[in-house]
Design a protein around this motif. Structure first.
Motif, short mmCIF file in Angstrom:
data_model
loop_
_atom_site.label_atom_id
_atom_site.label_comp_id
_atom_site.label_asym_id
_atom_site.label_seq_id
_atom_site.Cartn_x
_atom_site.Cartn_y
_atom_site.Cartn_z
N ALA A 60 -8.80 -17.43 -2.08
CA ALA A 60 -8.43 -18.37 -3.14
C ALA A 60 -9.17 -18.10 -4.45
O ALA A 60 -8.60 -18.22 -5.53
N ARG A 61 -10.44 -17.75 -4.34
CA ARG A 61 -11.23 -17.52 -5.56
C ARG A 61 -11.17 -16.04 -5.93
O ARG A 61 -11.44 -15.18 -5.10
N GLY A 62 -10.82 -15.76 -7.17
CA GLY A 62 -10.74 -14.36 -7.57
C GLY A 62 -10.51 -14.18 -9.05
O GLY A 62 -10.45 -15.15 -9.82
N VAL A 63 -10.37 -12.92 -9.45
CA VAL A 63 -10.16 -12.58 -10.85
C VAL A 63 -9.20 -11.39 -10.92
O VAL A 63 -9.24 -10.49 -10.08
N CYS A 64 -8.36 -11.40 -11.92
CA CYS A 64 -7.37 -10.34 -12.10
C CYS A 64 -7.92 -9.25 -13.01
O CYS A 64 -8.78 -9.50 -13.88
N ALA A 65 -7.44 -8.05 -12.81
CA ALA A 65 -7.82 -6.91 -13.65
C ALA A 65 -6.63 -5.96 -13.73
O ALA A 65 -5.63 -6.12 -13.02
N ALA A 66 -6.74 -4.97 -14.58
CA ALA A 66 -5.66 -4.00 -14.75
C ALA A 66 -6.24 -2.63 -15.01
O ALA A 66 -7.38 -2.48 -15.44
N GLY A 67 -5.44 -1.60 -14.75
CA GLY A 67 -5.90 -0.24 -14.97
C GLY A 67 -4.83 0.77 -14.63
O GLY A 67 -3.63 0.48 -14.71
N ILE A 68 -5.28 1.96 -14.22
CA ILE A 68 -4.34 3.04 -13.90
C ILE A 68 -4.79 3.74 -12.60
O ILE A 68 -5.96 3.70 -12.23
N PHE A 69 -3.82 4.36 -11.95
CA PHE A 69 -4.09 5.20 -10.80
C PHE A 69 -3.72 6.64 -11.15
O PHE A 69 -2.62 6.91 -11.64
N THR A 70 -4.65 7.56 -10.88
CA THR A 70 -4.43 8.98 -11.16
C THR A 70 -4.52 9.76 -9.85
O THR A 70 -5.60 9.81 -9.23
N PRO A 71 -3.43 10.36 -9.38
CA PRO A 71 -3.48 11.09 -8.11
C PRO A 71 -4.19 12.42 -8.25
O PRO A 71 -4.27 13.00 -9.34
N THR A 72 -4.71 12.92 -7.14
CA THR A 72 -5.32 14.25 -7.12
C THR A 72 -4.26 15.31 -6.88
O THR A 72 -3.17 15.04 -6.37
N ASP A 73 -4.59 16.54 -7.22
CA ASP A 73 -3.68 17.66 -6.96
C ASP A 73 -3.43 17.80 -5.46
O ASP A 73 -2.30 18.10 -5.04
N GLU A 74 -4.45 17.58 -4.65
CA GLU A 74 -4.29 17.72 -3.21
C GLU A 74 -3.28 16.72 -2.67
O GLU A 74 -2.44 17.06 -1.83
N ALA A 75 -3.35 15.48 -3.15
CA ALA A 75 -2.39 14.47 -2.70
C ALA A 75 -0.96 14.85 -3.11
O ALA A 75 -0.02 14.69 -2.32
N GLN A 76 -0.80 15.35 -4.33
CA GLN A 76 0.53 15.73 -4.79
C GLN A 76 1.11 16.89 -3.98
O GLN A 76 2.31 16.93 -3.71
N LYS A 77 0.25 17.81 -3.58
CA LYS A 77 0.71 18.97 -2.81
C LYS A 77 0.98 18.64 -1.35
O LYS A 77 1.83 19.26 -0.71
#
Length: 336
Positions: A60-77
């Motif tokens: 119930a108690r919390g705080v919101c935030a925002a940002g970005i996700f950047t994948p690694t080359d290994e994950a993409q491959k």
């Protein structure tokens, strides 16, 4: 003599029957509930935390935030999912305290995280994690029983000894207790690891599937509260520390690591850790750039909402979480 022997045997039989009955009654008293539904969890959360209309029933108690996700080359491959197709994806993040109390004491208890990845074509991928890698038991029934015993404790209908007997009668719950023994809460929302707890499957580019569990590891390192901190800090400090760190550093990041399971590693028991020697793959980085706002309000951080190429496992806790989250979401948006 024959009469005395018969009488003695009768007494021994009666004592044995009484002992067996007492054992059976004790065993039944500390057994896990026979069933566990999403509605059961919503009801027990209400008992434990009271009525809080318009508030999440868990975390119930919390705080919101925002940002970005950047994948690694290994994950993409390696992995065939649109999660890894782009240079970066926008993410909405919610840090939280465990439990359903919107005024929870931040000096105590676990922290949680929810992340929504926004993919193309309105596709979403959602994470829900905790600061412990283990679930409290093999099944949702174990956890429901724990919550119900906590209700009895709160009402004075049970003792700590009862709770200990419940754990001993259900050994899968002891793993989480043992892992958390002696650990204190994190000093900041962003100074601790978060774990997905459950197993998932990921498609690979060579038409295979790999099982994995995920973990978020803070790039800034780990820091936990001291006993002095717990005694001296106010009950609310985590949001202030998050805002201050972001102001000073400009951004805060986590490495998103996947532990790849082997054939015999269970996918259906979140109370068991996989061996430490399993392969770990850094699939990307979650970077926080803003904090605050209401972007989290319309989000249901259901861990079963996954991107194409990712599938939930047969973990019995996952479907219960999905159903309970949906009920909580509906109640929250209708101000219940």
């Amino acid at each position: 003599m024959k009469y005395r022997l018969t009488a003695l045997l009768s007494v021994m039989t009666a004592l044995t029957s009484t002992s067996v009955l007492a054992f059976q009654q004790d065993e039944n008293r500390y057994a896990v509930p026979a069933s566990a539904t999403a509605q059961d969890f919503i009801a027990v959360f209400k008992e434990l935390n009271g009525e809080h209309p318009g508030v999440r029933k868990g975390h119930a108690r919390g705080v919101c935030a925002a940002g970005i996700f950047t994948p690694t080359d290994e994950a993409q491959k390696r992995f065939a999912s649109p999660l890894f197709d782009n240079v970066s994806l926008p993410v909405t993040i919610r840090f939280s305290m465990g439990g359903g109390n919107p005024e929870a004491d931040e000096r105590k208890g676990p922290r949680g995280i929810g992340i929504q990845f926004d993919l193309a074509n309105n596709q979403k991928h959602t994470l829900a994690g905790l600061t412990s890698p283990l679930f409290s038991g093999s099944t949702p029934n174990h956890f429901l029983g724990l919550l119900q015993w906590n209700v009895k404790l709160m009402r004075g209908e049970a003792t700590r000894e009862d709770l200990e007997k419940y754990f001993q009668a259900n050994p899968s719950m002891l793993r989480s207790i043992e892992w958390n023994k002696g650990r204190t809460p994190s000093a900041e929302y962003t100074s601790t690891d978060y774990y997905g707890i459950h197993a998932f499957w990921a498609n690979t580019h060579d038409q295979q599937r790999e099982k994995f569990r995920w973990q978020l590891v803070p790039d800034g390192g780990h820091e936990y509260l001291t006993e002095h901190d717990i005694e001296s800090l106010p009950s609310s400090f985590l949001v202030e520390r998050l805002e201050k760190r972001l102001e000073e550093e400009g951004q805060i990041s986590f490495a998103w690591e996947w532990t790849i399971g082997q054939e015999n590693d269970p996918t259906n028991d979140p109370s068991i850790l996989w061996p430490n020697d399993r392969e770990k793959v850094n699939v990307g980085r979650v970077t926080i750039t803003q904090v605050g706002g209401d972007a989290c309000t319309p989000i249901n951080f259901d861990p079963n909402r996954v991107a194409p190429g990712i599938q939930p496992s047969d973990d019995p806790v996952l479907p219960i979480r999905s159903a309970a989250y949906a009920i909580s979401f509906g109640k929250r948006l209708s101000n219940q």
